[in-house]
Design an enzyme around this catalytic site. Structure first.
Site, mmCIF file in Angstrom:
data_model
loop_
_atom_site.group_PDB
_atom_site.id
_atom_site.type_symbol
_atom_site.label_atom_id
_atom_site.label_comp_id
_atom_site.label_asym_id
_atom_site.label_seq_id
_atom_site.Cartn_x
_atom_site.Cartn_y
_atom_site.Cartn_z
ATOM 1 N N GLY A 61 0.910 -1.240 -0.081
ATOM 2 C CA GLY A 61 0.224 0.102 -0.038
ATOM 3 C C GLY A 61 0.813 1.137 -0.079
ATOM 4 O O GLY A 61 2.142 1.070 0.175
ATOM 5 N N LYS A 62 0.373 2.451 -0.103
ATOM 6 C CA LYS A 62 1.041 3.723 -0.271
ATOM 7 C C LYS A 62 -0.063 4.840 0.098
ATOM 8 O O LYS A 62 -1.303 4.596 -0.554
ATOM 9 C CB LYS A 62 1.769 3.929 -1.454
ATOM 10 C CG LYS A 62 3.083 4.645 -1.240
ATOM 11 C CD LYS A 62 4.108 3.991 -0.538
ATOM 12 C CE LYS A 62 5.460 4.958 -0.199
ATOM 13 N NZ LYS A 62 6.503 4.213 0.243
ATOM 14 N N GLY A 63 0.189 5.927 0.384
ATOM 15 C CA GLY A 63 -0.640 6.888 0.673
ATOM 16 C C GLY A 63 0.228 8.237 0.515
ATOM 17 O O GLY A 63 1.476 8.368 0.584
#
Ligand code: NAD
Length: 436
Positions: A124-126
């Site tokens: 994931g990444k944000g």
């Protein structure tokens, strides 16, 4: 009820969504790498589609009250590439260049990294598109807490576990922990990693990525039958990754002859005193002007002769124009995506550089994040020595796996690392089948 668009229109909208992501050069680069590996693995069309495109793309608006009383609205993104092998794991970035395509690319790379390291996670990444350097601590806190609230339906210790990235740090993680825990009604330390030690962060997390870069660089020197002590290294970037990589290399007896940061680069053929440089950098907030070295052109520094070149700052710094001029024996990719596909082709054709690809080389960070999450779930704390020993054991196993796979299949170490990772993720998808 009659659908106003019709089926064809919806199919076209699917293509528009794909094109939208591919418009981002970082996502296009990740997608190109994926396609190459999918061809090598001969993945079925179904698995190819399901492994390439992200499962969830979440965009929220984050209204923030500025200190002067005005309100600013920021766009925040979180991409959960896949949840097939466990919760997604990945950083949260505050930077003016953050957009959905870049976040999606970083999430895909995280997915591969977790699979390669055999961590029970998806990627994931944000990020929030903002300029944290022009925001006060109070504004950053309000933005972080509001973003966390907007994300609460989508995150959790079994769903999505964030960590620091560019522009965020352990204080940001502390605010997320507090906001999430307040909502849950009890302390939930496993909601993020990279927390302060007082909130059940892990010993060894801060230096983990840089330590891993140096450890793998020394493993590569061993593979090439070169002595570690006295070998030379050039490090681009002196932030979390670069400074700890340089310090660990120096502790191995390696000579770090060149170091750069965003302001410039310094050079000392006898080896820079990295400990003294760290003290200087804390005081002056740059490596430039350090008395124990001479200034050097930062771009030229990358192509000087050395045993290990470690880009530990930005993506796409090794490109078509400088790949042919590199004079290193080992390329240790501390940063994410430092080498463009064009540079990769040049390096492959040269065949004289031992590449430690990013998803292996900088995997120390996510590995110790995993250790932090495990400790949090068990309400137990390991010593720094335990953490570093477990880290080195895992890095060593993955390094041998990648080098062996590349040799057996006569492919580059980057393709080998990505192939092992994508096959691990694809096998898990195939084993679970498709719902419904
Ligand atoms: P950081 O913000 O702590 O440090 C970045 C460093 O790069 C700073 O010294 C900055 O001055 C330097 N820099 C910026 N622009 C530069 C330029 N044009 N030339 C030379 N130096 C420049 O960031 P970090 O956490 O060290 O991350 C660096 C890279 O490593 C990023 O690609 C990040 O995604 C990747 N990474 C970080 C971790 C981690 O645990 N921190 C883990 C995996 C990958």
């Amino acid at each position: 009820m009659q659908n106003p668009h019709g089926v064809r229109e919806f199919l076209r909208l699917n293509d528009i969504m794909r094109d939208e992501l591919l418009k981002n050069p970082v996502f296009a680069m990740a997608a190109e790498q994926f396609d190459k590996v999918a061809d090598f693995l001969d993945l079925s069309d179904e698995l190819r589609e399901r492994c390439k495109w992200p499962k969830r793309l979440i965009t929220v608006t984050v209204p923030v009250r500025r200190d002067d009383g005005s309100t600013e609205l920021y766009f925040g993104h979180r991409v959960q590439h896949h949840l097939t092998r466990g919760p997604v794991k990945g950083g949260l970035r505050y930077h003016p260049a953050v957009d959905l395509g870049e976040v999606a690319a970083l999430a895909m790379w995280m997915n591969w990294k977790c699979a390669l390291m055999d961590l029970p996670y998806g990627g994931g990444k944000g990020g929030i598109c903002c300029d944290p350097r022009n925001m006060s601590i109070a504004e950053l806190e309000r933005m972080t807490r509001r973003f966390t609230m907007e994300m609460i339906p989508f995150i959790g210790p079994e769903t999505d576990v964030m960590a620091p990235d560019m522009g965020t740090n352990e204080q940001t993680m502390a605010w997320i922990t507090d906001t999430y825990s307040t909502h849950a009604g009890h302390l939930e330390p496993a909601i993020v990693t990279g927390k302060p030690l007082t909130l059940q962060g892990s010993a060894g997390r801060t230096q983990a990525t840089g330590h891993g870069v140096a450890f793998l660089a020394s493993s590569a020197l061993n593979k090439l039958d070169l002595p570690v002590r006295g070998s030379t290294a050039i490090v681009q970037g002196f932030g979390n990754v670069g400074s700890h990589a340089a310090q660990t290399m120096a502790s191995y007896g390696m000579k770090v002859i060149g170091i750069s940061d965003v302001n410039g680069a310094i050079w000392n053929p006898e080896g820079i005193d990295v400990k003294a440089l760290k003290a200087y950098e804390i005081e002056h907030r740059t490596v430039v002007g350090f008395p124990g070295a001479e200034p050097v052109d930062p771009a030229k520094m990358l192509t000087e002769p050395c045993d290990v070149l470690a880009p530990c700052a930005l993506d796409r710094v090794i490109h078509g124009d400088n790949a042919g001029q590199l004079q290193c024996k080992i390329l240790a990719e501390g940063a994410n995506g430092p080498t463009t596909p064009e540079a990769d082709r040049i390096i492959d054709a040269r065949g004289d550089i031992f590449v430690i690809p990013d998803i292996l080389c900088n995997a120390g960070g996510v590995t110790v994040s995993y250790f932090e999450w495990v400790q949090n779930l068990q309400r137990f704390q390991w010593t720094e020595r335990e953490v570093i020993t477990k880290l080195e054991t895992r890095l060593h196993a993955s390094f041998e796996k990648v080098v062996g796979f590349a040799q057996r299949n006569n492919i580059s170490q980057r393709t080998a690392a990505q192939a092992i990772a994508i096959k691990t993720a694809a096998d898990a998808k195939a084993a679970r089948g498709m719902f419904p």
